[in-house]
Enzyme design. Structure first.
Site, short mmCIF file in Angstrom:
data_model
loop_
_atom_site.label_atom_id
_atom_site.label_comp_id
_atom_site.label_asym_id
_atom_site.label_seq_id
_atom_site.Cartn_x
_atom_site.Cartn_y
_atom_site.Cartn_z
N HIS A 172 -86.13 -36.75 -72.35
CA HIS A 172 -86.63 -36.18 -71.08
C HIS A 172 -85.78 -35.00 -70.62
O HIS A 172 -85.56 -34.81 -69.43
CB HIS A 172 -86.64 -37.29 -70.01
CG HIS A 172 -87.52 -38.43 -70.36
ND1 HIS A 172 -88.89 -38.40 -70.27
CD2 HIS A 172 -87.21 -39.64 -70.88
CE1 HIS A 172 -89.39 -39.55 -70.68
NE2 HIS A 172 -88.41 -40.32 -71.07
N CYS B 37 -51.79 -35.07 -51.32
CA CYS B 37 -50.41 -34.76 -50.96
C CYS B 37 -49.54 -36.02 -51.05
O CYS B 37 -50.03 -37.13 -51.03
CB CYS B 37 -50.34 -34.24 -49.52
SG CYS B 37 -51.38 -32.81 -49.23
N ASN C 31 -49.97 -35.36 -44.67
CA ASN C 31 -50.98 -35.63 -45.69
C ASN C 31 -52.26 -35.96 -44.92
O ASN C 31 -52.24 -36.81 -44.05
CB ASN C 31 -50.56 -36.83 -46.56
CG ASN C 31 -51.60 -37.16 -47.63
OD1 ASN C 31 -52.49 -36.36 -47.88
ND2 ASN C 31 -51.49 -38.33 -48.23
N GLY C 32 -53.33 -35.22 -45.21
CA GLY C 32 -54.60 -35.47 -44.52
C GLY C 32 -55.22 -34.17 -44.05
O GLY C 32 -54.91 -33.10 -44.55
N LYS D 117 -63.94 -39.16 -68.65
CA LYS D 117 -62.59 -39.09 -69.22
C LYS D 117 -62.38 -37.75 -69.91
O LYS D 117 -61.38 -37.09 -69.72
CB LYS D 117 -62.38 -40.23 -70.23
CG LYS D 117 -62.19 -41.59 -69.62
CD LYS D 117 -60.82 -41.83 -69.04
CE LYS D 117 -60.65 -41.74 -67.58
NZ LYS D 117 -61.54 -42.20 -66.61
N GLU E 207 -68.60 -43.03 -68.39
CA GLU E 207 -67.14 -43.10 -68.29
C GLU E 207 -66.49 -42.27 -69.39
O GLU E 207 -65.53 -41.53 -69.15
CB GLU E 207 -66.68 -44.55 -68.35
CG GLU E 207 -65.18 -44.76 -68.40
CD GLU E 207 -64.44 -44.19 -67.20
OE1 GLU E 207 -65.09 -43.79 -66.21
OE2 GLU E 207 -63.20 -44.08 -67.28
N GLU F 176 -62.41 -34.64 -67.39
CA GLU F 176 -61.35 -34.54 -66.35
C GLU F 176 -59.98 -34.24 -66.96
O GLU F 176 -59.10 -33.76 -66.24
CB GLU F 176 -61.29 -35.78 -65.49
CG GLU F 176 -60.80 -37.03 -66.16
CD GLU F 176 -60.64 -38.18 -65.16
OE1 GLU F 176 -60.25 -37.95 -64.01
OE2 GLU F 176 -60.92 -39.32 -65.55
N ARG G 140 -49.95 -37.87 -58.17
CA ARG G 140 -51.01 -37.74 -57.16
C ARG G 140 -51.64 -36.35 -57.21
O ARG G 140 -52.68 -36.12 -56.58
CB ARG G 140 -50.44 -38.00 -55.77
CG ARG G 140 -49.87 -39.40 -55.61
CD ARG G 140 -48.91 -39.48 -54.44
NE ARG G 140 -49.58 -39.36 -53.17
CZ ARG G 140 -50.02 -40.40 -52.45
NH1 ARG G 140 -49.85 -41.61 -52.94
NH2 ARG G 140 -50.60 -40.25 -51.31
N TRP H 247 -51.28 -30.76 -51.95
CA TRP H 247 -52.51 -30.51 -52.72
C TRP H 247 -53.40 -29.74 -51.76
O TRP H 247 -53.92 -30.31 -50.79
CB TRP H 247 -53.13 -31.84 -53.12
CG TRP H 247 -54.29 -31.76 -54.05
CD1 TRP H 247 -54.31 -31.22 -55.30
CD2 TRP H 247 -55.62 -32.22 -53.80
NE1 TRP H 247 -55.55 -31.33 -55.85
CE2 TRP H 247 -56.39 -31.93 -54.96
CE3 TRP H 247 -56.23 -32.83 -52.76
CZ2 TRP H 247 -57.73 -32.26 -55.08
CZ3 TRP H 247 -57.58 -33.16 -52.86
CH2 TRP H 247 -58.31 -32.88 -54.01
N LYS I 45 -54.66 -38.35 -58.06
CA LYS I 45 -54.81 -39.73 -58.50
C LYS I 45 -55.63 -40.53 -57.51
O LYS I 45 -56.42 -41.39 -57.87
CB LYS I 45 -53.45 -40.41 -58.68
CG LYS I 45 -53.52 -41.85 -59.13
CD LYS I 45 -54.23 -41.99 -60.47
CE LYS I 45 -54.34 -43.43 -60.92
NZ LYS I 45 -55.19 -43.54 -62.12
C1 AGP Z 1 -60.99 -41.49 -62.84
O1 AGP Z 1 -60.38 -41.23 -64.09
C2 AGP Z 1 -60.64 -40.45 -61.80
N1 AGP Z 1 -59.26 -40.31 -61.66
C3 AGP Z 1 -61.38 -40.69 -60.50
O2 AGP Z 1 -62.77 -40.58 -60.78
C4 AGP Z 1 -61.14 -42.05 -59.80
O3 AGP Z 1 -61.74 -43.08 -60.53
C5 AGP Z 1 -61.79 -41.99 -58.41
O4 AGP Z 1 -61.16 -40.98 -57.66
C6 AGP Z 1 -61.70 -43.32 -57.65
O5 AGP Z 1 -60.37 -43.67 -57.44
P1 AGP Z 1 -60.04 -45.18 -56.93
O6 AGP Z 1 -60.49 -46.09 -58.01
O7 AGP Z 1 -58.56 -45.19 -56.72
O8 AGP Z 1 -60.82 -45.39 -55.66
#
Ligand code: AGP
Length: 611
Positions: free
Chosen positions: A507, A2, A100-101, A488, A484, A491, A27, A74, A606
């Site tokens: 395996h 949020c 938020n929370g 990418k 990674e 997501e 976010r 969110w 984010k």
């Molecule tokens: C990465 O592309 C994602 N957005 C997500 O995995 C992110 O890396 C993760 O939430 C950690 O966020 P931070 O680095 O702000 O702690």
């Protein structure tokens, strides 16, 4: 996650609030709303599910109100809907609040409120708060007393902003967990979940600490605690340039951030590479020789992309400093009763500095006696204020939800940390040190060259944008890069993808291989190359479609690859940073071709400030 905004001053509040929410869009959210104080006895509340444009069509842009709060939601408790969108109200409608929370005791609070004859309009935990403030005021408490009393009843995490109908030009706020920042103006104050919405108005920012409550009026900000006044909070002069947080000539923030990795790396390395022969790496850490030598083991805690950085960091630190490193998902570390012995350094890697699991894991490690260090991209964020020391990645604001420049700058900082630790322990050979430092100096230009391969990557994206699955393979420090690359892709394009150590394919994953499966193979000229190629021959023998990243001049691969992209020559230990760029571009272009919301992928935020 949020987003919260607020304004009190002399300007019209509506445009400031909506533009502030727009600056927080990255976010992630699924509904939004604002409440405008009418200056007399009430509010005008506008809410909408979906994107901000839906809210904008409902807001009266000529509204004269000069005080209000806003929120992007969110969904955690309750569906994404207009009814569940914030702000929420008290029973008498005289108190509105945004949150938020998560209130972990919201069922207990709902039961208590229901026993007082109070009914609920939403499925959310948040609604309990304005209802509780209103209930306490109906029993004679003033606004501030009721607000503080309600905060005192909460369990969980919260950033809150609250208005009272008959108290115009006054916003009450509270923070425990998710961040809140106040921008100080002349005769006006600005509130937001992070600095980006504040920067178009002011650079003078105060970050609330956990347990802070506050009162914003035109005259200024007054902070306090439940048990008395709050300690003096520093007024930060924030260096961010709001223009830098805009897209510029790019179609998406993610594309911009991929292409600015050269400059992000240069900024991150600035004043951190030794100039004089024999000079120690000038890492900006408050460590003396005994601090460095006191580091006997390292626990890295992180999430997502930052966790992948931790895996590469383990390689760097163990190779160069011979210090044992454990790398944990922060969400696992905090519940596994970790063994923290004397001499343990807990290293939290986090772009945002607000990831709840990473912050909690660092707190857990500290409670068990570890020293704490953060690698973070946001100055003033919670991680930089809770860790004992911080190494900043100066990547600039990273707006795209998919982390790119933060990741590559994290790797660079981890390499510098490994070298510095190795210097102090006398475990790094001078020639290796010199080669790697020179390689870092060349790296920004090489990142630009890697990004120039975009045309070839676009061909891959066109060919494979409808694939059902992807497999990414790498060995040694390239295995985390395979992870990674897979993250990418999944997501932002929503295609299932897995990263695997190339040696592990036989395996299990080899059962997946057929002519429909694209396999992205990371093959720098390192010690693992020959073994990785023989793994790929097994895949090619089963019609796997191999797309390889290789050092220029090594494109042959005995004909097993459908295509091989020539990457600039580089030291194998710097290849993890360089080879990430094409993987970011591949994910980006496939997502664009699939019409996905690249900067705000579905269901993602984010920074995940909830567990
Ligand atoms: C990465 O592309 C994602 N957005 C997500 O995995 C992110 O890396 C993760 O939430 C950690 O966020 P931070 O680095 O702000 O702690």
């Amino acid at each position: 996650m949020c987003g919260i905004v607020g304004y009190v001053g002399r300007q019209a509040a509506a445009p400031i609030l909506v533009e502030g929410l727009r600056a927080l869009e990255y976010r992630g959210y699924d509904s939004a709303g604002i409440a405008l104080h009418d200056g007399a006895e009430g509010f005008r509340v506008f809410r909408a599910s979906g994107k901000l444009i839906q809210l904008q069509t409902r807001v009266d842009w000529g509204d004269p109100s000069s005080c209000g709060i806003g929120h992007t939601r969110w969904a955690t408790h309750g569906r994404p809907s207009e009814e569940n969108a914030h702000p929420h109200r008290s029973s008498d409608g005289k108190v509105v609040a945004v949150h938020n929370g998560i209130f972990e005791n919201y069922l207990e609070l709902r039961a208590e409120l229901a026993s007082e004859g109070i009914s609920f309009q939403t499925e959310t935990d948040t609604e309990c708060f304005p209802l509780l403030v209103g209930l306490l005021m109906s029993k004679g408490a003033g606004f501030l007393e009721a607000f503080s009393g309600a905060v005192g009843r909460l369990r969980g995490i919260w950033a809150l902003a609250c208005l009272r109908a008959d108290e115009p030009d006054r916003i009450l706020v509270a923070r425990s967990g998710p961040p809140l920042a106040v921008g100080l103006g002349e005769g006006e104050q600005f509130l937001a979940s992070d600095v980006v919405p504040l920067l178009r108005h002011t650079r003078r920012v105060v970050y609330l600490e956990d347990g802070d409550l506050g009162e914003l009026t035109r005259e200024g900000l007054r902070l306090f605690r439940l048990d008395g006044p709050a300690p003096e909070r520093r007024v930060h002069q924030v260096p961010f340039d709001p223009v830098a947080a805009e897209k510029g000539r790019y179609k998406h923030f993610m594309q911009k951030e991929i292409f600015e990795q050269g400059s992000a790396l240069s900024n991150t390395l600035l004043n951190r590479l030794p100039v004089e022969p024999g000079e120690a790496i000038p890492l900006d850490l408050p460590y003396g020789p005994e601090d460095w030598r006191g580091i006997e083991r390292i626990h890295i805690v992180a999430c997502g992309t930052s966790w992948h950085a931790g895996l590469v960091g383990k390689f760097f630190i163990e190779q160069l400093a011979r210090v044992p490193v454990e790398v944990d998902y922060a969400s696992e570390y905090r519940y596994r009763q970790p063994v923290v012995q004397p001499g343990t350094l807990a290293l939290g890697i986090t772009q945002s500095g607000e990831t709840a699991d990473t912050l909690a894991a660092l707190r857990e490690a500290a409670a068990l006696g570890a020293r704490t260090l953060a690698i973070c991209n946001v100055q003033g964020s919670s991680a930089t204020r809770s860790a004992q020391a911080t190494l900043l990645t100066h990547a600039g604001p990273e707006i795209g939800v998919a982390s790119t420049k933060a990741f590559t700058t994290q790797l660079a900082v981890l390499l510098l940390l490994a070298l510095r630790l190795g210097e102090e322990r006398g475990s790094v050979l001078p020639e290796i040190r010199a080669t790697l430092l020179e390689g870092l100096r060349q790296l920004p230009a090489q990142l630009e060259r890697a990004a120039a391969l975009e045309g070839r990557i676009l061909q891959w994206a066109h060919r494979w944008k409808e694939a059902r699955d992807f497999l990414y393979l790498g060995r040694g420090p390239m295995y985390p890069i395979a992870l990674e690359g897979a993250l990418k892709l999944k997501e932002i394009s929503y295609i299932h993808a897995e990263g695997y150590p190339a040696g592990e394919m036989k395996h299990g994953p080899i059962a997946l291989i057929d002519r429909h499966l694209p396999i992205v193979a990371l093959l720098p000229a390192d010690a693992h190359r020959e073994k990785a190629i023989s793994n790929l021959q097994e895949a090619a023998a089963r019609d796997g479609r191999i797309l390889a990243l290789v050092q220029e001049g090594e494109e042959g691969l005995n004909g097993i690859a459908e295509d091989a992209l020539p990457m600039p020559r580089i030291h194998p230990w710097l290849a993890p940073i360089l080879y990430t760029i094409p993987l970011q571009l591949l994910a980006y272009h496939i997502a664009v071709l699939r019409g996905c919301d690249v900067d705000q992928p579905r269901n993602l935020a984010k920074s995940v400030t909830v567990e």
